[in-house]
Motif scaffolding. Structure first.
Motif, PDB file in Angstrom:
ATOM      1  N   LEU A  38       0.824  -1.213   0.000  1.00  0.00           N
ATOM      2  CA  LEU A  38       0.000   0.000   0.000  1.00  0.00           C
ATOM      3  C   LEU A  38       0.854   1.257   0.000  1.00  0.00           C
ATOM      4  N   SER A  39       2.115   1.126   0.400  1.00  0.00           N
ATOM      5  CA  SER A  39       3.021   2.280   0.386  1.00  0.00           C
ATOM      6  C   SER A  39       4.198   2.048  -0.570  1.00  0.00           C
ATOM      7  N   HIS A  40       4.033   1.160  -1.519  1.00  0.00           N
ATOM      8  CA  HIS A  40       5.058   0.853  -2.524  1.00  0.00           C
ATOM      9  C   HIS A  40       5.388   2.105  -3.336  1.00  0.00           C
ATOM     10  N   THR A  41       6.594   2.196  -3.847  1.00  0.00           N
ATOM     11  CA  THR A  41       6.979   3.355  -4.660  1.00  0.00           C
ATOM     12  C   THR A  41       6.236   3.379  -5.999  1.00  0.00           C
ATOM     13  N   ASP A  42       5.819   2.227  -6.496  1.00  0.00           N
ATOM     14  CA  ASP A  42       5.084   2.133  -7.763  1.00  0.00           C
ATOM     15  C   ASP A  42       3.589   2.299  -7.489  1.00  0.00           C
ATOM     16  N   ASN A  43       2.999   3.330  -8.070  1.00  0.00           N
ATOM     17  CA  ASN A  43       1.582   3.589  -7.824  1.00  0.00           C
ATOM     18  C   ASN A  43       0.687   2.454  -8.306  1.00  0.00           C
ATOM     19  N   HIS A  44       1.090   1.722  -9.327  1.00  0.00           N
ATOM     20  CA  HIS A  44       0.296   0.574  -9.785  1.00  0.00           C
ATOM     21  C   HIS A  44       0.235  -0.503  -8.698  1.00  0.00           C
ATOM     22  N   GLN A  45       1.353  -0.691  -8.017  1.00  0.00           N
ATOM     23  CA  GLN A  45       1.382  -1.682  -6.933  1.00  0.00           C
ATOM     24  C   GLN A  45       0.490  -1.233  -5.775  1.00  0.00           C
ATOM     25  N   ARG A  46       0.506   0.056  -5.472  1.00  0.00           N
ATOM     26  CA  ARG A  46      -0.365   0.563  -4.406  1.00  0.00           C
ATOM     27  C   ARG A  46      -1.829   0.334  -4.761  1.00  0.00           C
ATOM     28  N   SER A  47      -2.178   0.647  -5.986  1.00  0.00           N
ATOM     29  CA  SER A  47      -3.556   0.484  -6.441  1.00  0.00           C
ATOM     30  C   SER A  47      -3.993  -0.980  -6.411  1.00  0.00           C
ATOM     31  N   ARG A  48      -3.161  -1.840  -6.948  1.00  0.00           N
ATOM     32  CA  ARG A  48      -3.493  -3.273  -6.967  1.00  0.00           C
ATOM     33  C   ARG A  48      -3.625  -3.821  -5.554  1.00  0.00           C
ATOM     34  N   ALA A  49      -2.688  -3.470  -4.697  1.00  0.00           N
ATOM     35  CA  ALA A  49      -2.733  -3.968  -3.317  1.00  0.00           C
ATOM     36  C   ALA A  49      -4.028  -3.539  -2.636  1.00  0.00           C
ATOM     37  N   ALA A  50      -4.429  -2.303  -2.850  1.00  0.00           N
ATOM     38  CA  ALA A  50      -5.669  -1.809  -2.244  1.00  0.00           C
ATOM     39  C   ALA A  50      -6.873  -2.591  -2.761  1.00  0.00           C
ATOM     40  N   PHE A  62      -7.752  -1.076   8.296  1.00  0.00           N
ATOM     41  CA  PHE A  62      -8.506  -0.176   7.428  1.00  0.00           C
ATOM     42  C   PHE A  62      -7.850   1.194   7.230  1.00  0.00           C
ATOM     43  N   PRO A  63      -7.305   1.830   8.281  1.00  0.00           N
ATOM     44  CA  PRO A  63      -6.696   3.151   8.054  1.00  0.00           C
ATOM     45  C   PRO A  63      -5.598   3.136   6.986  1.00  0.00           C
ATOM     46  N   GLN A  64      -4.812   2.074   6.920  1.00  0.00           N
ATOM     47  CA  GLN A  64      -3.769   1.975   5.896  1.00  0.00           C
ATOM     48  C   GLN A  64      -4.400   1.885   4.507  1.00  0.00           C
ATOM     49  N   LEU A  65      -5.460   1.110   4.389  1.00  0.00           N
ATOM     50  CA  LEU A  65      -6.140   0.971   3.110  1.00  0.00           C
ATOM     51  C   LEU A  65      -6.793   2.292   2.709  1.00  0.00           C
ATOM     52  N   TRP A  66      -7.441   2.955   3.643  1.00  0.00           N
ATOM     53  CA  TRP A  66      -8.117   4.216   3.367  1.00  0.00           C
ATOM     54  C   TRP A  66      -7.136   5.278   2.877  1.00  0.00           C
ATOM     55  N   GLU A  67      -5.909   5.267   3.393  1.00  0.00           N
ATOM     56  CA  GLU A  67      -4.896   6.241   2.988  1.00  0.00           C
ATOM     57  C   GLU A  67      -4.649   6.207   1.489  1.00  0.00           C
ATOM     58  N   VAL A  68      -4.717   5.034   0.891  1.00  0.00           N
ATOM     59  CA  VAL A  68      -4.457   4.917  -0.544  1.00  0.00           C
ATOM     60  C   VAL A  68      -5.559   5.612  -1.352  1.00  0.00           C
ATOM     61  N   THR A  69      -6.739   5.779  -0.768  1.00  0.00           N
ATOM     62  CA  THR A  69      -7.807   6.502  -1.460  1.00  0.00           C
ATOM     63  C   THR A  69      -7.497   7.995  -1.548  1.00  0.00           C
ATOM     64  N   LYS A  70      -6.412   8.412  -0.893  1.00  0.00           N
ATOM     65  CA  LYS A  70      -5.970   9.813  -0.931  1.00  0.00           C
ATOM     66  C   LYS A  70      -4.583   9.926  -1.577  1.00  0.00           C
ATOM     67  N   ASP A  71      -4.222   8.932  -2.350  1.00  0.00           N
ATOM     68  CA  ASP A  71      -2.902   8.846  -2.971  1.00  0.00           C
ATOM     69  C   ASP A  71      -2.591  10.104  -3.787  1.00  0.00           C
ATOM     70  N   THR A  81      -4.628   6.286  -8.935  1.00  0.00           N
ATOM     71  CA  THR A  81      -4.426   5.289  -7.879  1.00  0.00           C
ATOM     72  C   THR A  81      -5.450   5.492  -6.769  1.00  0.00           C
ATOM     73  N   ALA A  82      -5.605   6.731  -6.353  1.00  0.00           N
ATOM     74  CA  ALA A  82      -6.582   7.055  -5.313  1.00  0.00           C
ATOM     75  C   ALA A  82      -7.983   6.639  -5.750  1.00  0.00           C
ATOM     76  N   ARG A  83      -8.313   6.953  -6.973  1.00  0.00           N
ATOM     77  CA  ARG A  83      -9.671   6.689  -7.452  1.00  0.00           C
ATOM     78  C   ARG A  83      -9.950   5.194  -7.571  1.00  0.00           C
ATOM     79  N   HIS A  84      -9.016   4.433  -8.123  1.00  0.00           N
ATOM     80  CA  HIS A  84      -9.218   2.981  -8.216  1.00  0.00           C
ATOM     81  C   HIS A  84      -9.369   2.364  -6.831  1.00  0.00           C
ATOM     82  N   SER A  85      -8.603   2.854  -5.892  1.00  0.00           N
ATOM     83  CA  SER A  85      -8.687   2.354  -4.518  1.00  0.00           C
ATOM     84  C   SER A  85     -10.027   2.714  -3.891  1.00  0.00           C
ATOM     85  N   LEU A  86     -10.441   3.962  -4.090  1.00  0.00           N
ATOM     86  CA  LEU A  86     -11.714   4.410  -3.541  1.00  0.00           C
ATOM     87  C   LEU A  86     -12.882   3.618  -4.136  1.00  0.00           C
TER      88      LEU A  86
END
Length: 182
Positions: A49-61, A81-90, A95-100
């Motif tokens: 969820l905190s990977h340097t590659d935004n695609h990895q963050r999105s996929r993980a979420a 959940f707080p870690q997952l929710w953070e990606v919705t604010k990427d 990335t944020a939108r796919h996660s949200l």
């Protein structure tokens, strides 16, 4: 977890773009059902969820949202959940939108998870007007609520969505948001 699935997770990170996308689709399809291996990948997904590659963050979420919905008997998502929710604010909006757009699935796991998701979405709808693209974010939040409502048939979700729509001053967006629920 079988070898093919392990390879899919590897390809979703390090394959060619086509291999990554194919693996991503396969994993989403598989994790849309209950699986018994969720905790074999859970910690790595949290880390991603905190990977340097935004695609990895999105996929993980997205994977975590799917796993939390049907394959989290220990209710780990209540804590994570707080870690997952953070990606919705990427910082990367896509990335944020796919996660949200995937986060609503967490709410299918149980009452506590539904409340976490609803509280986070309501707060963001009400207090996120300073965010870039907030009208799109609001639209995604209402679409998430619609998805939850359709799966859970919980009138309180619909009532909350209607309350939020009533808070919108701009008639253009109010109409757009109401259309999601019509």
């Amino acid at each position: 977890m079988d070898e093919d699935l392990k390879k899919a997770f590897e390809k979703s990170k390090s394959g060619t773009k086509d291999e990554q996308y194919e693996a991503y689709l396969d994993i989403l399809e598989i994790t849309d059902q209950e699986v018994d291996w969720a905790y074999e990948v859970w910690d790595q997904l949290l880390e991603d969820l905190s990977h340097t590659d935004n695609h990895q963050r999105s996929r993980a979420a997205q994977y975590l949202a799917n796993l939390a919905a049907k394959s989290d008997p220990e209710n780990r998502m209540v804590t994570d959940f707080p870690q997952l929710w953070e990606v919705t604010k990427d910082k990367r909006f896509v990335t944020a939108r796919h996660s949200l757009q995937a986060i609503w699935k967490v709410g299918l796991a149980g009452e506590a998870q539904k409340q976490l998701v609803m509280d986070a979405m309501v707060d963001r709808f009400e207090n996120g007007t300073e965010e870039k693209n907030y009208t799109l974010i609001r639209s995604d939040i209402l679409q998430n609520m619609k998805q939850l409502y359709e799966h859970l048939e919980d009138e309180s979700i619909k009532n909350e969505a209607m309350r939020l729509i009533e808070l919108v001053d701009d008639p253009k967006y109010k109409k757009k948001y109401q259309k999601i629920w019509n």
